[in-house]
Design a protein around this motif. Sequence first.
Motif, PDB file in Angstrom:
ATOM      1  N   HIS A 186       0.849  -1.209   0.000  1.00  0.00           N
ATOM      2  CA  HIS A 186       0.000   0.000   0.000  1.00  0.00           C
ATOM      3  C   HIS A 186       0.879   1.252   0.000  1.00  0.00           C
ATOM      4  CE1 HIS A 186      -3.539  -2.478   0.742  1.00  0.00           C
ATOM      5  NE2 HIS A 186      -2.873  -3.077   1.712  1.00  0.00           N
ATOM      6  N   PRO A 187       1.613   1.481  -1.091  1.00  0.00           N
ATOM      7  CA  PRO A 187       2.533   2.635  -1.136  1.00  0.00           C
ATOM      8  C   PRO A 187       1.829   3.983  -1.051  1.00  0.00           C
ATOM      9  CG  PRO A 187       2.313   1.645  -3.309  1.00  0.00           C
ATOM     10  CD  PRO A 187       1.638   0.715  -2.347  1.00  0.00           C
ATOM     11  N   ASP A 188       0.522   4.013  -1.322  1.00  0.00           N
ATOM     12  CA  ASP A 188      -0.219   5.273  -1.239  1.00  0.00           C
ATOM     13  C   ASP A 188      -0.655   5.595   0.181  1.00  0.00           C
ATOM     14  OD1 ASP A 188      -0.028   5.782  -3.956  1.00  0.00           O
ATOM     15  OD2 ASP A 188      -1.858   4.673  -4.430  1.00  0.00           O
ATOM     16  N   THR A 189      -0.405   4.658   1.090  1.00  0.00           N
ATOM     17  CA  THR A 189      -0.793   4.875   2.480  1.00  0.00           C
ATOM     18  C   THR A 189       0.419   5.305   3.295  1.00  0.00           C
ATOM     19  OG1 THR A 189      -2.519   3.179   2.300  1.00  0.00           O
ATOM     20  CG2 THR A 189      -1.832   3.821   4.521  1.00  0.00           C
ATOM     21  N   TYR A 190       0.411   6.539   3.733  1.00  0.00           N
ATOM     22  CA  TYR A 190       1.504   7.074   4.547  1.00  0.00           C
ATOM     23  C   TYR A 190       0.986   8.296   5.305  1.00  0.00           C
ATOM     24  CZ  TYR A 190       1.799   9.846   0.218  1.00  0.00           C
ATOM     25  OH  TYR A 190       1.505  10.607  -0.889  1.00  0.00           O
ATOM     26  N   GLU A 191       1.773   8.761   6.262  1.00  0.00           N
ATOM     27  CA  GLU A 191       1.390   9.950   7.018  1.00  0.00           C
ATOM     28  C   GLU A 191       1.855  11.195   6.258  1.00  0.00           C
ATOM     29  OE1 GLU A 191       2.446  10.001  11.125  1.00  0.00           O
ATOM     30  OE2 GLU A 191       1.771   7.938  11.466  1.00  0.00           O
ATOM     31  N   LYS A 192       0.903  11.920   5.766  1.00  0.00           N
ATOM     32  CA  LYS A 192       1.214  13.100   4.951  1.00  0.00           C
ATOM     33  C   LYS A 192       2.070  14.090   5.736  1.00  0.00           C
ATOM     34  CE  LYS A 192      -1.081  16.282   1.747  1.00  0.00           C
ATOM     35  NZ  LYS A 192      -0.141  16.012   0.662  1.00  0.00           N
ATOM     36  N   TYR A 193       3.048  14.652   5.047  1.00  0.00           N
ATOM     37  CA  TYR A 193       3.982  15.659   5.579  1.00  0.00           C
ATOM     38  C   TYR A 193       5.033  15.066   6.543  1.00  0.00           C
ATOM     39  CZ  TYR A 193       0.323  18.825   3.888  1.00  0.00           C
ATOM     40  OH  TYR A 193      -0.608  19.476   3.113  1.00  0.00           O
ATOM     41  N   ARG A 194       5.125  13.738   6.622  1.00  0.00           N
ATOM     42  CA  ARG A 194       6.070  13.110   7.562  1.00  0.00           C
ATOM     43  C   ARG A 194       7.407  12.831   6.874  1.00  0.00           C
ATOM     44  NH1 ARG A 194       5.245   9.609  12.262  1.00  0.00           N
ATOM     45  NH2 ARG A 194       6.985   8.153  12.550  1.00  0.00           N
ATOM     46  N   LEU A 195       8.460  13.450   7.370  1.00  0.00           N
ATOM     47  CA  LEU A 195       9.823  13.196   6.895  1.00  0.00           C
ATOM     48  C   LEU A 195      10.491  12.187   7.809  1.00  0.00           C
ATOM     49  CD1 LEU A 195      11.432  16.689   6.110  1.00  0.00           C
ATOM     50  CD2 LEU A 195      10.765  14.939   4.466  1.00  0.00           C
ATOM     51  N   LEU A 196      11.342  11.334   7.235  1.00  0.00           N
ATOM     52  CA  LEU A 196      12.053  10.337   8.029  1.00  0.00           C
ATOM     53  C   LEU A 196      13.531  10.335   7.690  1.00  0.00           C
ATOM     54  CD1 LEU A 196      11.996   7.887  10.011  1.00  0.00           C
ATOM     55  CD2 LEU A 196      11.654   6.432   7.990  1.00  0.00           C
ATOM     56  N   ASN A 197      14.354  10.295   8.737  1.00  0.00           N
ATOM     57  CA  ASN A 197      15.795  10.129   8.576  1.00  0.00           C
ATOM     58  C   ASN A 197      16.239   8.991   9.487  1.00  0.00           C
ATOM     59  OD1 ASN A 197      18.716  10.954   9.834  1.00  0.00           O
ATOM     60  ND2 ASN A 197      18.586  11.483   7.676  1.00  0.00           N
ATOM     61  N   ILE A 198      17.029   8.068   8.931  1.00  0.00           N
ATOM     62  CA  ILE A 198      17.502   6.908   9.688  1.00  0.00           C
ATOM     63  C   ILE A 198      19.023   6.882   9.649  1.00  0.00           C
ATOM     64  CG2 ILE A 198      17.380   4.396   9.954  1.00  0.00           C
ATOM     65  CD1 ILE A 198      14.891   4.495   8.096  1.00  0.00           C
ATOM     66  N   GLY A 199      19.632   6.686  10.794  1.00  0.00           N
ATOM     67  CA  GLY A 199      21.094   6.594  10.854  1.00  0.00           C
ATOM     68  C   GLY A 199      21.609   7.146  12.166  1.00  0.00           C
ATOM     69  N   THR A 200      22.827   6.794  12.484  1.00  0.00           N
ATOM     70  CA  THR A 200      23.443   7.318  13.696  1.00  0.00           C
ATOM     71  C   THR A 200      23.437   8.843  13.670  1.00  0.00           C
ATOM     72  OG1 THR A 200      24.898   5.393  13.812  1.00  0.00           O
ATOM     73  CG2 THR A 200      25.563   7.318  15.083  1.00  0.00           C
ATOM     74  N   LEU A 201      23.102   9.449  14.788  1.00  0.00           N
ATOM     75  CA  LEU A 201      23.141  10.916  14.867  1.00  0.00           C
ATOM     76  C   LEU A 201      24.599  11.325  14.998  1.00  0.00           C
ATOM     77  CD1 LEU A 201      20.147  11.822  17.203  1.00  0.00           C
ATOM     78  CD2 LEU A 201      20.187  11.366  14.744  1.00  0.00           C
ATOM     79  N   ILE A 202      25.149  11.735  13.874  1.00  0.00           N
ATOM     80  CA  ILE A 202      26.554  12.120  13.808  1.00  0.00           C
ATOM     81  C   ILE A 202      26.701  13.153  12.700  1.00  0.00           C
ATOM     82  CG2 ILE A 202      27.179  10.257  12.208  1.00  0.00           C
ATOM     83  CD1 ILE A 202      29.812   9.951  13.795  1.00  0.00           C
ATOM     84  N   ARG A 203      27.643  14.041  12.861  1.00  0.00           N
ATOM     85  CA  ARG A 203      27.798  15.171  11.943  1.00  0.00           C
ATOM     86  C   ARG A 203      27.891  14.739  10.476  1.00  0.00           C
ATOM     87  NH1 ARG A 203      29.180  20.522  13.030  1.00  0.00           N
ATOM     88  NH2 ARG A 203      29.293  19.991  15.238  1.00  0.00           N
ATOM     89  N   LYS A 204      28.617  13.649  10.209  1.00  0.00           N
ATOM     90  CA  LYS A 204      28.845  13.246   8.820  1.00  0.00           C
ATOM     91  C   LYS A 204      27.578  12.774   8.110  1.00  0.00           C
ATOM     92  CE  LYS A 204      30.234   8.420   9.668  1.00  0.00           C
ATOM     93  NZ  LYS A 204      31.360   7.469   9.622  1.00  0.00           N
ATOM     94  N   LYS A 205      26.514  12.507   8.873  1.00  0.00           N
ATOM     95  CA  LYS A 205      25.244  12.100   8.258  1.00  0.00           C
ATOM     96  C   LYS A 205      24.422  13.299   7.785  1.00  0.00           C
ATOM     97  CE  LYS A 205      25.482   7.567   9.044  1.00  0.00           C
ATOM     98  NZ  LYS A 205      25.476   6.545   7.982  1.00  0.00           N
ATOM     99  N   GLY A 206      24.948  14.509   7.976  1.00  0.00           N
ATOM    100  CA  GLY A 206      24.235  15.699   7.511  1.00  0.00           C
ATOM    101  C   GLY A 206      23.061  16.086   8.393  1.00  0.00           C
ATOM    102  N   VAL A 207      23.096  15.676   9.663  1.00  0.00           N
ATOM    103  CA  VAL A 207      21.953  15.948  10.545  1.00  0.00           C
ATOM    104  C   VAL A 207      21.776  17.436  10.830  1.00  0.00           C
ATOM    105  CG1 VAL A 207      21.898  13.657  11.601  1.00  0.00           C
ATOM    106  CG2 VAL A 207      23.377  15.434  12.585  1.00  0.00           C
TER     107      VAL A 207
END
Length: 380
Positions: A186-207
């Motif tokens: 169901h690719p059309d089912t998602y929370e509108k306006y929701r951004l997601l970032n996954i990865g270690t919180l570290i400067r090199k990840k562009g956080v």
Amino acid sequence: MHIAYLTPEYPHEKISNGGGMGTSIKNLVEALVELGHEVTVFVYGQAVDAVFVDHKITFHLIAQKKYQLGGFYFYRKHIEKYINMNKGSIELLEAPDWTGITAFMNLQLPLIIRFHGSDTYFCHIEKRAQKFKNKFFEKKAVSRANAFIAPTNFAGEKSMELFNLPKDKLKIIHYGLELEKFNNTHPDTYEKYRLLNIGTLIRKKGVFQLIETFNKLVEIEPKSTLVFIGADSGDVQTGSTSTWELMKEKMTTNAAARISYLGKIPYNEVQGQIKKAHVCVFPSLAETLGMVTIESMALKKAVVNTDIGWAQDLIDHGVDGFMYHPDDIDSYVTTISRLFNNRELVKELGENATQTIQNKFDIKKNALENIDYYKLVLNL
């Protein structure tokens, strides 16, 4: 064949560390076993020594040891001795480049090093000084390898250049995914306006760039939300023990109210978070490939990604995702806002992204490439 892997991480309940490198190894190992090959995984830096078999894979956990002096040398020699004593019918060992773990080792097996991302590589990409010790260990380690594998052209060519290695010993083989485990019905089912970032919180990840992006985005799209998933880490530049605390200092009041940090969650819960996202955004400054990018694409997500080097192997800009330099804040804001308001474009990107993953990142195909290369190195 009987192949062994040396690694500091692997996603498993009995193993203390798991990350992107471990996930890529796990995907490959399971595909090789499915093809009928025998696999042994040596995991160092563990809390205890242990040997067990799971899904036809033999695991050797090698406990971390402390030494009064010279631990960097003596622990490596301990690992060397352990592998040599337990090599049995193993024909070849693959190890990572990170920290030069195979430096000082005299292994009784042919050695392939895979460029998951060395300290030498990351320091060069991030334009920061490298400790002499780290450079020495990694240089010594790669000098003893028979051949090399890299997940992207950029990571491979740059690593070979930095270590002054002959390019004819390099093979590019992408990381892969078990595609049957990445279904989004169901690719059309998602929370509108929701951004997601996954990865270690570290400067090199562009956080920090992502926080700056969201500060602007939330003024344009007040319903926007941003979710971070991943372990917190210290910050080399400031000496802070928490990158998350530094990130909070950069948030505007409006942005802070719309940002959530879930910390590190179980791997089996990550897919659900990806599916809930409207857009996945990864403005990383330093990667070799970026597993979360291809996982998101496999789940038919619209991805706004970094455009640096390695990303050129992943995305065709405007076709199956978008790519910008992490410092190009305005392009991230404009593109994410556009995706928030163009459902058809989100759907089109997601469909194209999945096709790209099927064509280039199918672990079953990539496992066969690995076997062919292993045999070439062994002159089989």
